[in-house]
Design a protein around this motif. Structure first.
Motif, mmCIF file in Angstrom:
data_model
loop_
_atom_site.group_PDB
_atom_site.id
_atom_site.type_symbol
_atom_site.label_atom_id
_atom_site.label_comp_id
_atom_site.label_asym_id
_atom_site.label_seq_id
_atom_site.Cartn_x
_atom_site.Cartn_y
_atom_site.Cartn_z
ATOM 1 N N THR A 161 7.152 -4.972 3.761
ATOM 2 C CA THR A 161 6.761 -4.644 2.389
ATOM 3 C C THR A 161 5.949 -3.360 2.359
ATOM 4 O O THR A 161 6.220 -2.453 1.556
ATOM 5 C CB THR A 161 5.938 -5.795 1.784
ATOM 6 O OG1 THR A 161 6.684 -7.014 1.882
ATOM 7 C CG2 THR A 161 5.596 -5.525 0.334
ATOM 8 N N ALA A 162 4.958 -3.250 3.235
ATOM 9 C CA ALA A 162 4.120 -2.055 3.270
ATOM 10 C C ALA A 162 4.868 -0.864 3.852
ATOM 11 O O ALA A 162 4.806 0.250 3.310
ATOM 12 C CB ALA A 162 2.853 -2.328 4.086
ATOM 13 N N ASP A 163 5.582 -1.074 4.968
ATOM 14 C CA ASP A 163 6.294 0.028 5.613
ATOM 15 C C ASP A 163 7.333 0.633 4.677
ATOM 16 O O ASP A 163 7.421 1.859 4.523
ATOM 17 C CB ASP A 163 6.996 -0.467 6.880
ATOM 18 C CG ASP A 163 6.026 -0.847 7.988
ATOM 19 O OD1 ASP A 163 4.818 -0.554 7.861
ATOM 20 O OD2 ASP A 163 6.478 -1.446 8.984
ATOM 21 N N ALA A 164 8.146 -0.228 4.062
ATOM 22 C CA ALA A 164 9.217 0.262 3.192
ATOM 23 C C ALA A 164 8.652 0.986 1.984
ATOM 24 O O ALA A 164 9.138 2.065 1.600
ATOM 25 C CB ALA A 164 10.099 -0.905 2.751
ATOM 26 N N ALA A 165 7.623 0.401 1.377
ATOM 27 C CA ALA A 165 7.022 1.054 0.209
ATOM 28 C C ALA A 165 6.460 2.415 0.577
ATOM 29 O O ALA A 165 6.675 3.404 -0.139
ATOM 30 C CB ALA A 165 5.926 0.160 -0.371
ATOM 31 N N ALA A 166 5.747 2.494 1.696
ATOM 32 C CA ALA A 166 5.126 3.757 2.093
ATOM 33 C C ALA A 166 6.156 4.850 2.289
ATOM 34 O O ALA A 166 6.022 5.969 1.774
ATOM 35 C CB ALA A 166 4.320 3.552 3.377
ATOM 36 N N GLY A 225 0.835 -6.209 -4.350
ATOM 37 C CA GLY A 225 -0.277 -5.952 -5.262
ATOM 38 C C GLY A 225 -1.137 -4.796 -4.796
ATOM 39 O O GLY A 225 -1.614 -3.991 -5.614
ATOM 40 N N CYS A 226 -1.328 -4.659 -3.495
ATOM 41 C CA CYS A 226 -2.118 -3.546 -2.957
ATOM 42 C C CYS A 226 -1.396 -2.211 -3.146
ATOM 43 O O CYS A 226 -2.022 -1.185 -3.455
ATOM 44 C CB CYS A 226 -2.404 -3.778 -1.474
ATOM 45 S SG CYS A 226 -3.421 -5.240 -1.147
ATOM 46 N N ILE A 227 -0.073 -2.212 -2.967
ATOM 47 C CA ILE A 227 0.702 -0.982 -3.184
ATOM 48 C C ILE A 227 0.620 -0.567 -4.648
ATOM 49 O O ILE A 227 0.428 0.618 -4.978
ATOM 50 C CB ILE A 227 2.168 -1.190 -2.770
ATOM 51 C CG1 ILE A 227 2.284 -1.604 -1.300
ATOM 52 C CG2 ILE A 227 2.976 0.075 -3.043
ATOM 53 C CD1 ILE A 227 1.809 -0.604 -0.302
ATOM 54 N N GLN A 228 0.757 -1.528 -5.548
ATOM 55 C CA GLN A 228 0.695 -1.192 -6.972
ATOM 56 C C GLN A 228 -0.705 -0.757 -7.380
ATOM 57 O O GLN A 228 -0.857 0.089 -8.275
ATOM 58 C CB GLN A 228 1.200 -2.378 -7.800
ATOM 59 C CG GLN A 228 2.689 -2.613 -7.597
ATOM 60 C CD GLN A 228 3.275 -3.675 -8.482
ATOM 61 O OE1 GLN A 228 2.594 -4.635 -8.855
ATOM 62 N NE2 GLN A 228 4.545 -3.539 -8.815
#
Length: 427
Positions: free
Chosen positions: A140-145, A171-174
């Motif tokens: 989730t974090a890797d792909a979003a980044a 939620g942290c990414i948003q």
């Protein structure tokens, strides 16, 4: 953190269309967002991950309990588990991606035509990327980044096993997007665990420009069969380590154990060890003993079992198996060409390594093995975008079009031609 929506077939189609429209609109904004704003998203999201570490661990505990109740394997539970160190690694990955050069707008080539036209080839985002993955919530974090750094909107469809963990990370990414003043729709997660949502995403060619699947063989086969959207994918990670006649045996023993056992459930784990007959009498017993001592089952050919009777007999199917477990197949080969032929016949074009002090053999292996990643004297566990200095990866692509190997920021771009004239017309 959200709970999964209860949906019907009609709900899912409508939901996917709404998510897709919002992602497409967000992608237009993100495509021209300044580098500083994109980097703020990632650094603020990293801060949020660390600030919300207890919330994320609580969400992960719900997923772990459900996974244990479902009887998930040890390998899958290991992929699902989030610890303080793994959450900190996610945050560090976001910061490392933020520190990478912004690929968007980079001029790849430029030239002048005799008629005075100036032509430049310039990097641009792909647009909207759909990522389908299974139990590993750090995706989730890797792909979003990576998607956001490259100016793309992203639609995430994580596995049901990691739903609560992934939603807490989302939620942290948003939060990061809000801090940077960019639309939160640039990173969305399909809010249902209904498997029909995967099909809806694969049909969403009006809104999605490319799909990246990360998961087991059954998921990749389904995505390949059903998708109406182009794919970056790999089917399996049947990775090899070949101990050449010119190998340093101590080095080979260390590399073989690490390549297999550091983390058995990742796609870069070695699944077959090939040993040159010229050194098999010394190498095979030592390798089998080291692997057994590390808790690994060795399945060997007749030549291996003659030298190391503790090895179990290998079947033909073993050479084509991605174990993702503490099991490895081992075969004695007749030399460099035989090793290369075995990899060509049984490999999955992912990652293959040779252990040797013979520079000529190393160069032949590097050039003759047609895999996305080919290594000399290194553990196949280095098959990872973060280890390549790419900050993180969205996956390993084993196809030959557009992206191959670790899919990082640059691989999530395309290009366009910008043509500047002074009034030229074509005769």
């Amino acid at each position: 953190m959200m709970d999964a929506l209860e949906t019907t077939a009609g709900d899912i189609d409508a939901l996917m269309a709404d998510i897709g429209r919002r992602a497409r609109a967000a992608a237009r904004t993100l495509a021209t967002a300044p580098t500083a704003a994109k980097d703020t998203v990632l650094t603020a999201a990293a801060d949020a991950l660390m600030a919300e570490i207890d919330t994320i661990k609580d969400a992960n505990a719900r997923d772990m309990a459900a996974g244990e109740a479902k009887g998930l394997s040890k390998a899958l539970l290991d992929r699902l588990r989030l610890t303080d160190d793994r959450i900190a690694a996610m945050a560090q990955g976001l910061r490392e991606v933020a520190a990478l050069p912004d690929p968007i707008g980079a001029e790849l080539a430029a030239w002048d035509r005799p008629n005075g036209l100036r032509i430049a080839r310039v990097r641009v985002p792909l647009g909207v990327i759909g990522v389908i993955y299974e139990s590993r919530p750090n995706v989730t974090a890797d792909a979003a980044a990576l998607c956001l750094k490259a100016g793309n909107a992203v639609i995430l469809r994580g596995g049901s096993e990691s739903f609560h963990s992934s939603s807490a990370i989302l939620g942290c990414i948003q939060d990061g997007l809000d801090t940077a003043g960019l639309p939160s729709d640039a990173c969305q997660m399909i809010p249902t665990t209904d498997r029909a949502a995967v099909g809806a995403l694969l049909r969403a060619s009006e809104y999605v420009d490319v799909i990246v699947p990360r998961g087991g063989k059954s998921l990749i086969e389904r995505v390949t069969a059903e998708s109406r959207v182009p794919l970056f994918k790999h089917l399996e990670g049947i990775c090899h380590t070949y101990v050449h006649a010119g190998a340093d045996l101590d080095k080979a023993r260390t590399l073989a154990v690490n390549a297999k056992m550091r983390r058995t459930g990742i796609c870069g784990a070695t699944e077959t060890i090939l040993v040159d007959r010229a050194i098999a009498a010394d190498a095979v017993p030592a390798l089998v003993r080291d692997l057994n001592d590390a808790g690994c089952v060795v399945r060997g050919c007749d030549g291996v079992r003659t030298l190391a009777p503790s090895a179990e007999p290998a079947t033909d199917a073993d050479w084509d198996t991605e174990y993702l477990d503490a099991i490895v197949s081992m075969k004695v080969v007749e030399g460099l060409d035989d090793a290369i032929a075995h990899i060509a016949a049984h490999g999955s074009d992912h990652t293959d390594a040779i252990v040797t002090e013979d520079a000529a053999a190393a160069e032949r292996f590097l050039n003759a093995v047609d895999s996305a990643i080919v290594m000399v004297n290194a553990s196949t566990q280095f098959a990872d975008g973060g280890e390549f200095g790419m900050g993180a990866e969205i996956g390993i692509a084993t196809g030959k079009l557009h992206a191959r190997g670790p899919v990082g920021v640059e691989q999530l771009t395309s290009f366009k031609y910008q043509v500047r004239g002074t009034g030229q017309t074509r005769p």
